[in-house]
Design a protein around this motif. Structure first.
Motif, mmCIF file in Angstrom:
data_model
loop_
_atom_site.group_PDB
_atom_site.id
_atom_site.type_symbol
_atom_site.label_atom_id
_atom_site.label_comp_id
_atom_site.label_asym_id
_atom_site.label_seq_id
_atom_site.Cartn_x
_atom_site.Cartn_y
_atom_site.Cartn_z
ATOM 1 N N GLY A 132 -9.224 6.435 3.893
ATOM 2 C CA GLY A 132 -8.719 6.857 5.186
ATOM 3 C C GLY A 132 -7.461 7.695 5.043
ATOM 4 O O GLY A 132 -7.074 8.103 3.941
ATOM 5 N N GLU A 133 -6.797 7.921 6.171
ATOM 6 C CA GLU A 133 -5.580 8.743 6.154
ATOM 7 C C GLU A 133 -4.452 8.085 5.366
ATOM 8 O O GLU A 133 -3.658 8.770 4.715
ATOM 9 C CB GLU A 133 -5.114 9.009 7.584
ATOM 10 N N ALA A 134 -4.366 6.766 5.441
ATOM 11 C CA ALA A 134 -3.287 6.045 4.772
ATOM 12 C C ALA A 134 -3.858 4.797 4.103
ATOM 13 O O ALA A 134 -4.346 3.888 4.787
ATOM 14 C CB ALA A 134 -2.196 5.663 5.770
ATOM 15 N N THR A 135 -3.800 4.755 2.796
ATOM 16 C CA THR A 135 -4.388 3.649 2.044
ATOM 17 C C THR A 135 -3.416 3.159 0.984
ATOM 18 O O THR A 135 -2.824 3.948 0.250
ATOM 19 C CB THR A 135 -5.695 4.076 1.354
ATOM 20 N N LEU A 136 -3.256 1.848 0.910
ATOM 21 C CA LEU A 136 -2.543 1.207 -0.191
ATOM 22 C C LEU A 136 -3.563 0.481 -1.049
ATOM 23 O O LEU A 136 -4.330 -0.346 -0.555
ATOM 24 C CB LEU A 136 -1.502 0.209 0.340
ATOM 25 N N LEU A 137 -3.595 0.824 -2.335
ATOM 26 C CA LEU A 137 -4.551 0.219 -3.265
ATOM 27 C C LEU A 137 -3.776 -0.722 -4.179
ATOM 28 O O LEU A 137 -2.921 -0.287 -4.958
ATOM 29 C CB LEU A 137 -5.265 1.303 -4.073
ATOM 30 N N SER B 254 5.396 0.230 5.705
ATOM 31 C CA SER B 254 6.341 0.689 6.722
ATOM 32 C C SER B 254 6.617 2.183 6.595
ATOM 33 O O SER B 254 6.813 2.875 7.603
ATOM 34 C CB SER B 254 7.655 -0.097 6.612
ATOM 35 N N ILE B 255 6.631 2.684 5.354
ATOM 36 C CA ILE B 255 6.823 4.117 5.141
ATOM 37 C C ILE B 255 5.680 4.895 5.786
ATOM 38 O O ILE B 255 5.894 5.905 6.465
ATOM 39 C CB ILE B 255 6.912 4.430 3.637
ATOM 40 N N MET B 256 4.455 4.423 5.578
ATOM 41 C CA MET B 256 3.295 5.086 6.177
ATOM 42 C C MET B 256 3.374 5.058 7.696
ATOM 43 O O MET B 256 3.106 6.056 8.379
ATOM 44 C CB MET B 256 2.014 4.405 5.700
ATOM 45 N N GLN B 257 3.767 3.906 8.242
ATOM 46 C CA GLN B 257 3.854 3.773 9.705
ATOM 47 C C GLN B 257 4.933 4.689 10.273
ATOM 48 O O GLN B 257 4.765 5.268 11.348
ATOM 49 C CB GLN B 257 4.127 2.316 10.058
ATOM 50 N N ALA B 258 6.043 4.832 9.551
ATOM 51 C CA ALA B 258 7.122 5.708 10.015
ATOM 52 C C ALA B 258 6.686 7.165 10.063
ATOM 53 O O ALA B 258 7.221 7.964 10.839
ATOM 54 C CB ALA B 258 8.338 5.550 9.102
ATOM 55 N N PRO C 209 -1.638 2.041 7.974
ATOM 56 C CA PRO C 209 -2.147 1.836 6.611
ATOM 57 C C PRO C 209 -3.311 0.857 6.533
ATOM 58 O O PRO C 209 -3.380 -0.110 7.298
ATOM 59 C CB PRO C 209 -0.919 1.289 5.872
ATOM 60 N N GLN C 210 -4.194 1.142 5.603
ATOM 61 C CA GLN C 210 -5.294 0.252 5.261
ATOM 62 C C GLN C 210 -5.054 -0.244 3.841
ATOM 63 O O GLN C 210 -4.709 0.530 2.954
ATOM 64 C CB GLN C 210 -6.630 0.996 5.339
ATOM 65 N N TYR D 84 -1.816 6.331 -0.982
ATOM 66 C CA TYR D 84 -2.633 7.499 -0.638
ATOM 67 C C TYR D 84 -2.341 7.896 0.811
ATOM 68 O O TYR D 84 -2.511 7.101 1.727
ATOM 69 C CB TYR D 84 -4.116 7.171 -0.782
ATOM 70 N N LEU D 85 -1.947 9.152 0.986
ATOM 71 C CA LEU D 85 -1.603 9.629 2.327
ATOM 72 C C LEU D 85 -2.144 11.044 2.498
ATOM 73 O O LEU D 85 -1.842 11.931 1.701
ATOM 74 C CB LEU D 85 -0.089 9.622 2.503
#
Length: 221
Positions: A60-65, A81-85, A90-91, A110-111
């Protein structure tokens, strides 16, 4: 005393060795987003590395693996939180130690801006600027869906292929390419500061010299 100092040093080294690394992948981010991301990563506590590889299409647009063998909850929350800002939700996905990047608690970040390609519209006509050779400044460059036509000082027109790729404009010439980063600075004119679309070349090329230029259109109205 020496023994105690040595134990302290070894303990610090062990903590440093156990610290995970964040591997950062990004695609199609705007300049402001890239700057915000870089500032946020510098402010968090984990070491990080930018990786210049394509993000898998099923992400997706924002993923933490995360590594399933060791999860750092506090650090993961900070990265989320960085992704949300940056305006993303995030997924979180998990992977096994068989992926060597993500053993020992290492984290994939991943962004990607999936709206960038859909929203991108190349201006139909620009002019060269900031050329390495002054005689090639102010040449007209006309863009169609597939081609960029450079009108040279002789009047000859050179047609080159181009595409918008991973947030950059890429123009192809023979067996190599020139890449441009997009920005929208205000340009000082006799009529005051005016908005622009500016495409700044990212590397110098020796030949042809007219490709060693940035591209710009200034909107006077």
């Amino acid at each position: 005393m020496k023994k105690g100092f040595l134990i302290c040093v070894l303990a610090c080294m062990l903590v440093a060795c156990q610290q995970p690394t964040v591997y950062v992948f990004s695609e199609n981010l705007q300049d402001e987003q890239r700057n915000q991301l870089d500032a946020a990563l510098k402010a968090q506590i984990l070491p990080y590395e930018y990786v210049t590889l394509e993000i898998p299409s099923d992400f997706g647009e924002a993923t933490l693996l995360l590594s399933s063998d060791k999860i750092y909850s506090k650090e993961t929350e900070q990265l989320a939180s960085i992704m949300q800002a940056l305006g993303y939700e995030p997924q979180v996905n998990y992977t096994s130690r068989s992926n060597h990047f993500y053993g020992d608690g290492n984290i994939g970040f991943y962004l990607k801006n999936t709206a960038a390609n859909a929203a991108f519209v190349m201006p139909k006509q620009l002019r060269t600027t900031q050329c390495s050779e002054d005689k090639y400044n102010d040449l007209i460059v006309t863009f169609t869906k597939e081609y960029a036509d450079f009108t040279l000082p002789s009047g000859a027109v050179v047609r080159l292929g181009w595409e918008f790729l991973y947030g950059y404009v890429v123009i192809y010439y023979k067996n190599y390419s020139q890449t441009y980063r997009h920005s929208q600075p205000l340009i000082n004119t006799p009529f005051g500061d005016k908005p622009s679309d500016t495409y700044t070349f990212t590397a110098h090329v020796n030949n042809p010299s007219w490709l060693d230029c940035s591209l710009q259109v200034v909107y006077m109205d």
